[in-house]
Design a protein around this motif. Structure first.
Motif, PDB file in Angstrom:
ATOM      1  N   UNK A 118     101.507  47.037  34.945  1.00  0.00           N
ATOM      2  CA  UNK A 118     102.850  46.823  34.389  1.00  0.00           C
ATOM      3  C   UNK A 118     102.868  47.265  32.929  1.00  0.00           C
ATOM      4  N   UNK A 119     103.919  47.916  32.514  1.00  0.00           N
ATOM      5  CA  UNK A 119     103.955  48.598  31.218  1.00  0.00           C
ATOM      6  C   UNK A 119     104.640  47.771  30.121  1.00  0.00           C
ATOM      7  N   UNK A 120     105.397  46.764  30.568  1.00  0.00           N
ATOM      8  CA  UNK A 120     106.182  45.957  29.630  1.00  0.00           C
ATOM      9  C   UNK A 120     105.312  44.802  29.107  1.00  0.00           C
ATOM     10  N   UNK A 121     105.175  44.671  27.801  1.00  0.00           N
ATOM     11  CA  UNK A 121     104.305  43.614  27.265  1.00  0.00           C
ATOM     12  C   UNK A 121     104.867  42.197  27.402  1.00  0.00           C
ATOM     13  N   UNK A 122     106.075  42.071  27.908  1.00  0.00           N
ATOM     14  CA  UNK A 122     106.673  40.733  28.061  1.00  0.00           C
ATOM     15  C   UNK A 122     106.829  39.995  26.727  1.00  0.00           C
ATOM     16  N   UNK A 123     107.108  40.762  25.682  1.00  0.00           N
ATOM     17  CA  UNK A 123     107.349  40.136  24.375  1.00  0.00           C
ATOM     18  C   UNK A 123     108.584  39.258  24.444  1.00  0.00           C
ATOM     19  N   UNK A 124     108.669  38.266  23.569  1.00  0.00           N
ATOM     20  CA  UNK A 124     109.933  37.550  23.474  1.00  0.00           C
ATOM     21  C   UNK A 124     110.903  38.421  22.662  1.00  0.00           C
ATOM     22  N   UNK A 125     112.172  38.116  22.768  1.00  0.00           N
ATOM     23  CA  UNK A 125     113.237  38.991  22.266  1.00  0.00           C
ATOM     24  C   UNK A 125     113.043  39.407  20.808  1.00  0.00           C
TER      25      UNK A 125
ATOM     26  N   UNK B  28     101.292  42.225  31.853  1.00  0.00           N
ATOM     27  CA  UNK B  28     101.147  43.491  31.119  1.00  0.00           C
ATOM     28  C   UNK B  28      99.721  43.999  31.288  1.00  0.00           C
ATOM     29  N   UNK B  29      99.588  45.311  31.401  1.00  0.00           N
ATOM     30  CA  UNK B  29      98.260  45.906  31.532  1.00  0.00           C
ATOM     31  C   UNK B  29      98.137  47.088  30.586  1.00  0.00           C
ATOM     32  N   UNK B  30      97.094  47.066  29.737  1.00  0.00           N
ATOM     33  CA  UNK B  30      96.729  48.291  29.030  1.00  0.00           C
ATOM     34  C   UNK B  30      95.285  48.604  29.378  1.00  0.00           C
ATOM     35  N   UNK B  31      95.094  49.794  29.923  1.00  0.00           N
ATOM     36  CA  UNK B  31      93.782  50.205  30.401  1.00  0.00           C
ATOM     37  C   UNK B  31      93.076  51.000  29.317  1.00  0.00           C
ATOM     38  N   UNK B  32      91.872  50.567  28.983  1.00  0.00           N
ATOM     39  CA  UNK B  32      91.125  51.300  27.971  1.00  0.00           C
ATOM     40  C   UNK B  32      90.460  52.497  28.629  1.00  0.00           C
ATOM     41  N   UNK B  33      91.027  53.669  28.380  1.00  0.00           N
ATOM     42  CA  UNK B  33      90.473  54.918  28.899  1.00  0.00           C
ATOM     43  C   UNK B  33      90.301  55.831  27.694  1.00  0.00           C
ATOM     44  N   UNK B  34      89.077  56.220  27.422  1.00  0.00           N
ATOM     45  CA  UNK B  34      88.855  57.175  26.331  1.00  0.00           C
ATOM     46  C   UNK B  34      88.977  58.562  26.928  1.00  0.00           C
ATOM     47  N   UNK B  35      90.051  59.226  26.566  1.00  0.00           N
ATOM     48  CA  UNK B  35      90.354  60.547  27.128  1.00  0.00           C
ATOM     49  C   UNK B  35      90.802  61.423  25.977  1.00  0.00           C
TER      50      UNK B  35
END
Ligand code: LM2
Ligand code: CA
Length: 496
Positions: free
Chosen positions: A1-8, A229-236
Motif C-alpha cells: 500500500x502506497x498511502x502512509x495513512x497520515x492524519x490530515x 503502508x509499505x516502503x520496500x528497501x530496494x537499492x537500485x
C-alpha cells in the motif's frame, strides 16, 4: 500500500534512528505533533543478537533472534505506550521490519530478550524457526551460500546477504510467522512498515506475506479498511538485474538515486548545477513519485554502508545538507523522509570510516535518553536534524503547499534557483560563490512574509528576515553566499 495513512494535513516522516520508545513518545507529544510531522520510522523493535565485538554496534539490530518486542529501545509495554501516544498526537509509527533473514550465520547465544539461538544449527526456538525454514543448497546456487553475483536474481533472493541466515519466504510456515509478527504490530496501532532488504526477497513472496496482513486498527484512529503502508528497501541504482519497479505492486520503493544525485548537485561534482534540477524526479529517470520514498541520507549511507557513496549529504556538511533538505521538502515529488541521527567520531582510513559501526550514545550498552536544551536542540549526542529550524519549518512548508504544482521556475543557469508552489509557497537557494541578486516571481499574494529559514513567525512578527512580495507578486531578493543559510522560504502561513 502506497498511502502512509497520515492524519490530515501531514505529509512527511522522520527516522528517529536508535531512539528509545519512551523518548519517541515524548517527541511525538512535545515536537512532532505540534510541528506537523506525519510519522516516525522507528528502529527494529524485535529481539536481536547482542554483539559485543565490536561493542553493541547499531547493526546488531539487523540480526533478528525472535519477534519478542524487547530491544535496547525498550520493551513491549513501552512500545505499546509509544504507539498509542504518538497516534493520539497525530503522528504515525512505521516499523523497520527485518524479515529477509535472522542473525549472522555463525553467531549463537542469547538475544536482547534472553532468548537462546544457535545460527550454526539454524535454530531460533523463540519463533520457532529450524533448519528447514531457511534457504540452503537446494535453493541458493552458490558454493559459499552467499550472494556472489548481483546480476543473478536467484542468488540475490535465495543466498545470504552479508552472511545473514536467509529465511525461505516461499514456505507458508515462514510467511505465517512473519505475518503474525507484523499483525501483532498492526494490532498495537502501527501504520505500516519499512521492509528491510526487500531486494533480497521475491516480490511474489512479499505479496503473499502482505496479503495476510490485517487492516489497520480502527481503535487507534485509522479509517475502516485502511491497509498498512509499505516502503520496500530496494537499492537500485540502475545497474543490476533487479529493479525497484518489480516491487511497485506491493507498495512504495526507496529511491536511492534521489539523495545520491542531489548530493552530487549540491557538491557540484562532475559539473552538476542546481539549474539542472528543474525536472528533478521522474525527469531524471527516477521512479514515479507516487510509488517512491525520497530522502537525502539514511542510516546506512550516512556512514558509508548501503548505497550512494561519498557524495551523500549528512549533518556533517550542515550548510549543504539544509539546502538539500529544503529543496526536497519544497519539491513536489514522492513521499519525503527526514533523517535524525546521533553523533559519532569518524576515523577515516583510506576513504572508509573505521568507526562506522558505533552504536547510539550509551552507558555500558544502555542507550542514553534524548535530552532537550531550552533552545530546542538535543543533548547526549543526539543530532536531532529534524529539530533544526530550517528543516522542521520546511516540513511545515510541505504541508502548507500540498496540492499545488511547481511554478515560476527561475535560475541563473548556474547554482542559483527559485520556484513557487502555486500561490502557497516560494523557495530560493543560492549555492553560488557570489551573491544572488534578482527580482523573481513568487506566485504569492502581495504582502510581508516571514522567511522560515532564518526565523519563525511569532504572532505578527518575524524572528528572521522579513520578505516583501510586491503588488505584481515578485520579490526583490538578495542572498549573500556567505550567509549561514543562503536561501529564503516563504509560504501562506508565514504571512505577517
Ligand atoms: C539493510 N537493508 O537492506 C539495512 O539497511 C542494513 O543496515 C543491514 O546491514 C542489511 N540490510 C541487513 O539487514 C547492516 C550492516 C551490516 C551488518 C548487518 C547485520 O550494514 O554491516 O552486517 O546490518 O548486522 C554485520 C557485519 C558483517 C557480517 C554480518 C553477519 O558488519 O561484516 O558479515 O553482520 O555477521 C559477515
Ligand atoms: Ca533472501
Amino acid at each position: 500500500q502506497w498511502d502512509p495513512n497520515f492524519s490530515t494535513g501531514r505529509h512527511s516522516m522522520v527516522h528517529l534512528f536508535e531512539w528509545k520508545w519512551v523518548d519517541i513518545a515524548l517527541e511525538c507529544e512535545r515536537f512532532l505533533g505540534p510541528n506537523g510531522f506525519g510519522g516516525v520510522q522507528v528502529s527494529p523493535p524485535n529481539e536481536n543478537a547482542i554483539i559485543t565485538s565490536p561493542f553493541r554496534p547499531w547493526w546488531e539490530r539487523y540480526q533478528p533472534v525472535s519477534y519478542h518486542l524487547v530491544t535496547r529501545s525498550g520493551n513491549e509495554s513501552e512500545f505499546t505506550d509509544m504507539v498509542r501516544r504518538c497516534n493520539a498526537a497525530g503522528v504515525r509509527i512505521y516499523v523497520d521490519a527485518i524479515i529477509n533473514h535472522m542473525t549472522g550465520n555463525s553467531v549463537q547465544g542469547a538475544g536482547t530478550d534472553g532468548s537462546s539461538f544457535d545460527a550454526s544449527a539454524k535454530s531460533y526456538p523463540a519463533v520457532p524457526y529450524g533448519p528447514t525454514d531457511f534457504n540452503d543448497a537446494t535453493t541458493c546456487p552458490t558454493q559459499s551460500g552467499s550472494i556472489e553475483d548481483y546480476q543473478d536474481p536467484i542468488q540475490v533472493r535465495n543466498c545470504q546477504l552479508s552472511g545473514l541466515l536467509d529465511l525461505n519466504q516461499g514456505k507458508d510456515y515462514v510467511r505465517q510467522k512473519l505475518a503474525d509478527y507484523l499483525n501483532k504490530l498492526i494490532g498495537l496501532g502501527v501504520a505500516g512498515f519499512r521492509i528491510d532488504a526487500s531486494k533480497h526477497m521475491w516480490p511474489a513472496d512479499m505479496k503473499a506475506i502482505l496479503d495476510k496482513l490485517d487492516n489497520l486498527s480502527v481503535q487507534h484512529g485509522f479509517t475502516a479498511n485502511a491497509r498498512p503502508f509499505v516502503v520496500q528497501e530496494v537499492i537500485d541504482l540502475g545497474n543490476e538485474a533487479i529493479t525497484g519497479s518489480e516491487y511497485f505492486g506491493n507498495g512504495r520503493v526507496t529511491e536511492f538515486r534521489y539523495g545520491m544525485n542531489l548530493g552530487e548537485v549540491f557538491r557540484k561534482v562532475n559539473n552538476q548545477k542546481l539549474s539542472f534540477i528543474k525536472n528533478y524526479g521522474e525527469g531524471w529517470g527516477m521512479y514515479a513519485g507516487n510509488t517512491s520514498l525520497a530522502f537525502i541520507d539514511n542510516h546506512d549511507n550516512q556512514r558509508g554502508h548501503g548505497a550512494g557513496g561519498a557524495n551523500i549529504l549528512t549533518f556533517r556538511v550542515a550548510k549543504l545538507y539544509k539546502m538539500a533538505q529544503a529543496f526536497m521538502l519544497a519539491w513536489p515529488y514522492a513521499l519525503t523522509r527526514v533523517m535524525s541521527s546521533y553523533y559519532w567520531d569518524q576515523n577515516m582510513e583510506g576513504g572508509s570510516d573505521k568507526n562506522d559501526w558505533i552504536g547510539p550514545p550509551n552507558q555500558d550498552g544502555n542507550t542514553l535518553p534524548v535530552t532537550i536544551f531550552p533552545n530546542g536542540t538535543c543533548g547526549n549526542g543526539w543530532m536531532c536534524e529534524h529539530r533544526w529550524r530550517q528543516i522542521s519549518n520546511m516540513v511545515k512548508f510541505r504541508n502548507v503547499v500540498e496540492g499545488t504544482t511547481m511554478t515560476n521556475w527561475w535560475d541563473n543557469t548556474e547554482n542559483q534557483i527559485a520556484f513557487s508552489r502555486g500561490n502557497k509557497g516560494f523557495l530560493a537557494i543560492n549555492n553560488e560563490d557570489r551573491a544572488l541578486s534578482a527580482t523573481i516571481a513568487t506566485g504569492l499574494p502581495a504582502g510581508q512574509y516571514c522567511d522560515v529559514i532564518s526565523g519563525n513567525k511569532e504572532g505578527s512578527s518575524c524572528t528572521g528576515k522579513t520578505i516583501t512580495v510586491s503588488a505584481d507578486g515578485s520579490v526583490n531578493l538578495s542572498i549573500s553566499n556567505t550567509e549561514e543559510d543562503p536561501m529564503v522560504a516563504i509560504h501562506a502561513d508565514a504571512k505577517l
